[in-house]
Design a protein around this motif. Structure first.
Motif, PDB file in Angstrom:
ATOM      1  N   ALA A  44     -12.897 -11.269  66.706  1.00  0.00           N
ATOM      2  CA  ALA A  44     -12.898  -9.913  66.147  1.00  0.00           C
ATOM      3  C   ALA A  44     -13.867  -9.791  64.979  1.00  0.00           C
ATOM      4  N   GLU A  45     -14.029 -10.871  64.199  1.00  0.00           N
ATOM      5  CA  GLU A  45     -14.950 -10.855  63.059  1.00  0.00           C
ATOM      6  C   GLU A  45     -16.398 -11.057  63.479  1.00  0.00           C
ATOM      7  N   GLY A  46     -16.618 -11.396  64.751  1.00  0.00           N
ATOM      8  CA  GLY A  46     -17.975 -11.567  65.235  1.00  0.00           C
ATOM      9  C   GLY A  46     -18.511 -12.975  65.155  1.00  0.00           C
ATOM     10  N   THR A  66     -24.166 -16.029  69.143  1.00  0.00           N
ATOM     11  CA  THR A  66     -25.598 -16.266  68.950  1.00  0.00           C
ATOM     12  C   THR A  66     -26.261 -15.177  68.123  1.00  0.00           C
ATOM     13  N   HIS A  67     -25.551 -14.068  67.890  1.00  0.00           N
ATOM     14  CA  HIS A  67     -26.160 -12.940  67.190  1.00  0.00           C
ATOM     15  C   HIS A  67     -25.871 -12.939  65.697  1.00  0.00           C
ATOM     16  N   LEU A  68     -25.156 -13.961  65.211  1.00  0.00           N
ATOM     17  CA  LEU A  68     -24.817 -13.967  63.789  1.00  0.00           C
ATOM     18  C   LEU A  68     -26.051 -14.209  62.939  1.00  0.00           C
ATOM     19  N   PRO A  69     -26.087 -13.625  61.722  1.00  0.00           N
ATOM     20  CA  PRO A  69     -27.151 -13.977  60.788  1.00  0.00           C
ATOM     21  C   PRO A  69     -26.958 -15.399  60.320  1.00  0.00           C
ATOM     22  N   HIS A  70     -28.033 -16.004  59.821  1.00  0.00           N
ATOM     23  CA  HIS A  70     -27.901 -17.360  59.270  1.00  0.00           C
ATOM     24  C   HIS A  70     -27.118 -17.267  57.979  1.00  0.00           C
ATOM     25  N   LEU A  71     -25.914 -17.863  57.944  1.00  0.00           N
ATOM     26  CA  LEU A  71     -25.033 -17.685  56.798  1.00  0.00           C
ATOM     27  C   LEU A  71     -24.931 -18.929  55.932  1.00  0.00           C
ATOM     28  N   GLY A  72     -25.869 -19.854  56.079  1.00  0.00           N
ATOM     29  CA  GLY A  72     -25.841 -21.021  55.222  1.00  0.00           C
ATOM     30  C   GLY A  72     -26.481 -20.709  53.885  1.00  0.00           C
ATOM     31  N   ARG A  73     -27.026 -21.708  53.260  1.00  0.00           N
ATOM     32  CA  ARG A  73     -27.632 -21.546  51.944  1.00  0.00           C
ATOM     33  C   ARG A  73     -28.793 -20.564  52.034  1.00  0.00           C
ATOM     34  N   VAL A  81     -18.237   0.555  57.744  1.00  0.00           N
ATOM     35  CA  VAL A  81     -19.317  -0.207  58.362  1.00  0.00           C
ATOM     36  C   VAL A  81     -18.996  -1.697  58.290  1.00  0.00           C
ATOM     37  N   ASP A  82     -19.129  -2.391  59.390  1.00  0.00           N
ATOM     38  CA  ASP A  82     -18.931  -3.841  59.434  1.00  0.00           C
ATOM     39  C   ASP A  82     -20.243  -4.494  59.014  1.00  0.00           C
ATOM     40  N   ASP A  83     -20.303  -5.000  57.773  1.00  0.00           N
ATOM     41  CA  ASP A  83     -21.577  -5.514  57.283  1.00  0.00           C
ATOM     42  C   ASP A  83     -22.014  -6.794  57.995  1.00  0.00           C
ATOM     43  N   VAL A  84     -21.066  -7.596  58.485  1.00  0.00           N
ATOM     44  CA  VAL A  84     -21.441  -8.795  59.243  1.00  0.00           C
ATOM     45  C   VAL A  84     -22.099  -8.396  60.557  1.00  0.00           C
ATOM     46  N   ARG A  85     -21.515  -7.429  61.246  1.00  0.00           N
ATOM     47  CA  ARG A  85     -22.115  -6.969  62.503  1.00  0.00           C
ATOM     48  C   ARG A  85     -23.458  -6.279  62.229  1.00  0.00           C
ATOM     49  N   LEU A  86     -23.541  -5.530  61.129  1.00  0.00           N
ATOM     50  CA  LEU A  86     -24.786  -4.864  60.779  1.00  0.00           C
ATOM     51  C   LEU A  86     -25.912  -5.875  60.603  1.00  0.00           C
ATOM     52  N   THR A  87     -25.646  -6.952  59.860  1.00  0.00           N
ATOM     53  CA  THR A  87     -26.700  -7.937  59.633  1.00  0.00           C
ATOM     54  C   THR A  87     -27.024  -8.722  60.899  1.00  0.00           C
ATOM     55  N   ALA A  88     -26.048  -8.860  61.793  1.00  0.00           N
ATOM     56  CA  ALA A  88     -26.315  -9.513  63.070  1.00  0.00           C
ATOM     57  C   ALA A  88     -27.257  -8.664  63.916  1.00  0.00           C
ATOM     58  N   VAL A  89     -27.016  -7.363  63.962  1.00  0.00           N
ATOM     59  CA  VAL A  89     -27.889  -6.460  64.716  1.00  0.00           C
ATOM     60  C   VAL A  89     -29.277  -6.439  64.081  1.00  0.00           C
TER      61      VAL A  89
END
Length: 460
Positions: free
Chosen positions: A63-65, A79-86, A395-403
């Motif tokens: 649900a969180e993507g 596979t669509h997630l933004p790079h969330l590391g450092r 707005v889902d900001d995680v999904r927004l940055t993935a798109v």
């Protein structure tokens, strides 16, 4: 098998522990996009829990993507997630993104190569036998120049003996945390929202970490007092990610707290040199209480990735211990070159040029947000290399940055900087250190298109 440790005495449920572990590994890059996870049945067996516990964890992460489930293909990391590391670390990609708007993204465009080469040649000609010797805290010439420069530019009160030269700001934070532990401070507070990689550095040093809320005046000192910590890491100017400045009232309260608990303040002066508003901006917190504040800075925002050099200004009790640490300082020639860069006045001229560039970029970003992102607003003070953009509610900001990533724009969601389970309003953190002013309208235009896609999905 996923090496998840279930603590049955934890305040978190087993489902929450599984969620937290998998989410953290995705965010720091341990679990790569597309990696297949064990089936819920297999993972439940590995962990000795009921299958429903794992199913609930997977469902929430889907649900969180973070995860996706496909018939016949199992559960995989999305596979669509933004790079969330450092921030600043580049994921393996077949092509470069068109726009890199991450917080710590920098560019070699800023590097004054001609002036640096001249300084390097000057140092090379002036070195005689037996040449530079090893100095645990850095070469004396650079420590003296930095003490003087930080005094006149940021109001820092320091002698050369209180300055330590390091690899960069992150490395400095890490070794300072180790020193604080030696001094008996086993518990540190960090800003929330804040830089998650700094919290990890403190944890790696063996410190217990408590997240303390940040509001429009900076860190909440009342909440800090309740935390029980005797050390705190703060960013008084252009806080990451909110962009707020620590107010005068909070500065005074923070220093009173440090005196009352016999504690320490690590001042991460990330953007103090890049005040873009009227006047010179607030001076360093360290000048008001040099016996309690450890001042940390680096060249990254000013010189880009070409030179990795940082510094810490600390009381003698801390500086002596830093001298026994692996500080990772660059070679003596680089240190002497930077010392000449400072003493000759070239750094002052360069800082003025960089400020002018960033002032134009921030203005272009503000105009682009107003034009392309109705319902969103840019917050924070005019300083530094990033800005926080609040998104419309829902707005889902995680999904927004993935798109946006799929459209070749790298940007971090506000949620990435939220520590623990405290909810946050949706937003994106836009860095403009690696994107020219003329490119920002196009970059924000892509974000706007991504937002329309996300809100359209919500409406459907």
């Amino acid at each position: 098998m996923l090496p998840i440790a279930i603590d049955r005495n934890s305040r978190l449920t087993m489902t929450e522990q599984i969620q937290s572990a998998i989410r953290g590994w995705i965010q720091d890059g341990t679990l790569h996009p597309g990696v297949r996870l064990p089936s819920s049945r297999d993972l439940a067996g590995d962990l000795g829990v009921s299958r429903s516990v794992v199913v609930q964890a997977y469902v929430q992460l889907i649900a969180e993507g973070y995860l996706r489930a496909t018939q016949g293909s199992g559960t995989r990391v999305a596979t669509h997630l933004p790079h969330l590391g450092r921030p600043g670390s580049e994921p393996a990609r077949s092509t470069e993104p068109r726009f890199d708007l991450r917080v710590d993204a920098t560019s070699t465009v800023f590097f004054p190569s001609r002036e640096w080469l001249q300084a390097y040649e000057h140092v090379g000609r002036s070195i005689g036998e037996p040449g530079p010797r090893r100095h645990p805290l850095g070469v004396p010439e650079l420590r003296a120049e930095l003490a003087a420069y930080l005094g006149r530019s940021r109001g820092v009160l320091a002698t050369a003996g209180e300055v330590a030269i390091t690899a960069d700001s992150d490395h400095t934070v890490g070794v300072v945390c180790h020193v604080l532990r030696e001094l008996g401070s086993n518990h540190i507070a960090v800003e929330n929202p804040g830089a998650p990689w700094q919290a990890r550095l403190a944890e790696q040093a063996g410190l217990a970490v408590t997240a303390v809320p940040v509001d429009g005046e900076g860190i909440d000192v009342d909440a800090l007092e309740r935390s029980g910590a005797r050390a705190v890491l703060v960013t008084p100017v252009s806080q990451v990610p909110t962009g707020v400045v620590l107010s005068s009232r909070r500065r005074e309260a923070l220093l009173r707290w440090a005196a009352d608990v016999d504690g320490w303040v690590i001042e991460y002066d990330r953007d103090g040199h890049l005040w873009l508003g009227v006047g010179s901006g607030p001076l360093a917190l360290q000048r008001d209480c040099p016996e309690r504040v450890i001042y940390v800075g680096a060249t990254g925002a000013l010189l880009g990735p070409c030179v990795r050099l940082g510094w810490a200004v600390a009381p003698a009790s801390v500086a002596d211990r830093l001298g026994r640490m692996q500080l990772g300082a660059p070679d003596p020639l680089t240190q002497l070159t930077f010392a000449h860069f400072v003493s000759s006045g070239v750094l002052d001229q360069h800082v003025r040029q960089v400020r002018s560039i960033f002032r134009a970029r921030r203005s272009a970003l503000r105009d682009a947000v107003e034009q392309h992102l109705p319902g969103a607003r840019m917050t924070g003070v005019p300083a530094g290399t990033h800005a926080y953009i609040q998104c419309p509610s829902g707005v889902d900001d995680v999904r927004l940055t993935a798109v946006a990533r799929a459209r070749s724009v790298l940007v971090h969601p506000g949620r990435h900087f939220q520590l623990g389970r405290r909810p946050s309003a949706p937003g994106v953190v836009v860095g403009y250190g690696a994107v020219r002013s003329g490119q920002l309208p196009d970059a924000v235009g892509v974000l706007a298109a991504a937002m329309r896609q996300v809100t359209g999905l919500l409406a459907s």
